[in-house]
Design a protein around this motif. Structure first.
Motif, PDB file in Angstrom:
ATOM      1  N   ARG A 143       0.832  -1.197   0.000  1.00  0.00           N
ATOM      2  CA  ARG A 143       0.000   0.000   0.000  1.00  0.00           C
ATOM      3  C   ARG A 143       0.876   1.260   0.000  1.00  0.00           C
ATOM      4  N   LYS A 144       1.941   1.266   0.815  1.00  0.00           N
ATOM      5  CA  LYS A 144       2.836   2.421   0.862  1.00  0.00           C
ATOM      6  C   LYS A 144       3.581   2.625  -0.443  1.00  0.00           C
ATOM      7  N   ASP A 147       0.237   0.755  -4.307  1.00  0.00           N
ATOM      8  CA  ASP A 147      -0.804  -0.173  -4.769  1.00  0.00           C
ATOM      9  C   ASP A 147      -2.142   0.256  -4.167  1.00  0.00           C
ATOM     10  N   GLY A 148      -3.089   0.618  -5.017  1.00  0.00           N
ATOM     11  CA  GLY A 148      -4.352   1.169  -4.542  1.00  0.00           C
ATOM     12  C   GLY A 148      -5.452   0.162  -4.291  1.00  0.00           C
ATOM     13  N   ARG A 149      -5.148  -1.134  -4.398  1.00  0.00           N
ATOM     14  CA  ARG A 149      -6.190  -2.141  -4.153  1.00  0.00           C
ATOM     15  C   ARG A 149      -6.585  -2.149  -2.679  1.00  0.00           C
ATOM     16  N   ILE A 151      -7.083  -3.243   1.139  1.00  0.00           N
ATOM     17  CA  ILE A 151      -6.075  -3.910   1.964  1.00  0.00           C
ATOM     18  C   ILE A 151      -6.331  -5.401   2.065  1.00  0.00           C
ATOM     19  N   LEU A 154      -5.003  -7.012  -0.987  1.00  0.00           N
ATOM     20  CA  LEU A 154      -3.542  -7.056  -0.915  1.00  0.00           C
ATOM     21  C   LEU A 154      -3.067  -8.197  -0.016  1.00  0.00           C
TER      22      LEU A 154
END
Length: 403
Positions: A143-144, A147-149, A151, A154
């Motif tokens: 995420r950092k 990656d916008g999926r 959580i 992910l």
């Protein structure tokens, strides 16, 4: 019990075990449940926590918890029950924990969400907590990195990568074998019929994504894998299984009897009868493709773990007692295969299309069809369960069946 209740063996086993626990270990809980003083959810918590301990210990813990159980949430009741059990039976709890670790396994089952499945593993609590935390931390790193999926997606992706390790070329390659089942009409877009991956349902869109290329449809034999084509009649009954390469050879060669004309000669059919007891490789492929799982009513054990069973025992086949034919074979898991072999009074019959009928010694009858086989339009109602069938000859040893 599974046959009578028309449910799976595991469901029947759990029901029988729970009834035994109420009777032998938790009579107070059963009485409170029967009187309406305790709800089923809280009673189930006590059964789950105390089912494996000694009945005397279970009653001791029950006497501590029952007076206040109705006023606690199920989560609180579970914590108090585990704490009370540890206080009076810590050594036994450790022994059962070690036994539980020996029985750990990984399972996959359909998810409530379309096209998804759930992968579950039994792990010691500290190991499970560590694995969960590691997956969470790696998902946060993704995420950092932008990656916008969501959580949760992910986390699922991280777990899949950790298991499959697509980046690791330092170990010998391991191929995952998937059994994909789809109809021709679904692949060509003429129907929306769902398919299967290893017995789990998937959507037609997923099937088309998986099977992109093979001639006009996009299907091709994967490296290190195989493609089995299953040919059925209009009612869904399996008539032949073959490989893609074999179909291409037959198409090039044509009929050997009528090489220059159209004909209706059979170039593909079910495998021929073989001499002896063991089914041939072609028969194994045909039976496993037709049945897909153990065919005993209520059982869903995968065909890959099942055995090809002679429905009419091989030694009782009369004129064909030295031959093995697909019309007398079906997939059964080990325990149900033993049932057909050793349990007296049970009856098994199989039609040429693979419809299996099982009758218990008390006369309860259940019928299972191979997946995809359609029932007759006006199927006759099954006979009433009014009594046991004719008795088999007495067993001279009088030993009970091994199940």
């Amino acid at each position: 019990m599974a046959m009578v209740l028309d449910c799976g063996r595991r469901s029947a086993s759990l029901l029988a075990q729970r009834a035994w626990i109420y009777r032998e270990s938790l009579p107070g809980t059963w009485a409170a449940l029967a009187d309406g003083a305790l709800g089923e959810a809280r009673a189930t918590v006590l059964v789950d926590v105390l089912q494996h301990t000694d009945p005397a210990v279970a009653r001791q813990v029950e006497s501590r918890l029952l007076p206040g159980a109705a006023g606690w949430t199920t989560h609180m009741l579970r914590k108090r029950a585990v704490a009370a059990l540890l206080a009076v039976d810590a050594d036994a709890v450790d022994a059962r924990r070690e036994d539980a670790e020996r029985q750990a396994d990984v399972r996959v089952h359909p998810s409530a969400r379309e096209g998804m499945s759930t992968l579950a593993a039994d792990l010691p609590a500290p190991v499970a907590a560590a694995c969960s935390d590691l997956v969470d931390q790696l998902a946060v790193l993704l995420r950092k990195d932008g990656d916008g999926r969501p959580i949760g997606q992910l986390r699922a992706a991280v777990l899949a990568d950790l298991i499959q390790r697509p980046w690791d070329d330092s170990r010998p390659p391991v191929t995952a074998h998937l059994q994909l089942i789809a109809t021709l009409s679904a692949l060509t877009g003429r129907s929306g019929e769902a398919g299967e991956v290893n017995g789990l349902p998937i959507t037609v869109g997923q099937l088309r994504d998986l099977l992109r290329a093979l001639d006009g449809l996009g299907l091709r034999t994967p490296v290190g894998g195989s493609v089995t084509l299953a040919l059925t009649d209009d009612d869904g009954a399996l008539r032949a299984t073959t490989s893609l390469e074999h179909v291409r050879r037959l198409a090039r060669r044509g009929c050997s009897t009528h090489p220059d004309a159209e004909c209706e000669c059979r170039v593909l059919d079910r495998p021929t009868t073989v001499d002896g007891y063991a089914p041939s490789a072609a028969q194994q492929t045909f039976i496993h493709t037709r049945d897909r799982t153990c065919r005993f009513p209520g059982c869903g054990q995968r065909a890959g773990w099942a055995e090809a069973d002679h429905v009419v025992p091989h030694a009782c086949g009369g004129a064909t007692d030295c031959a093995t034919d697909c019309a007398n074979l079906c997939c059964l898991c080990r325990s149900h295969h033993r049932l057909t072999t050793f349990a007296h009074g049970w009856r098994f019959t199989l039609t040429a299309d693979g419809v299996l009928t099982v009758t218990t010694p008390s006369g309860i009858t259940r019928t299972t069809r191979p997946p995809g086989v359609r029932p007759p339009p006006a199927e006759e109602a099954p006979p009433d369960d009014t009594g046991p069938p004719a008795e088999d000859p007495a067993d001279p040893d009088g030993d009970p069946p091994p199940f």
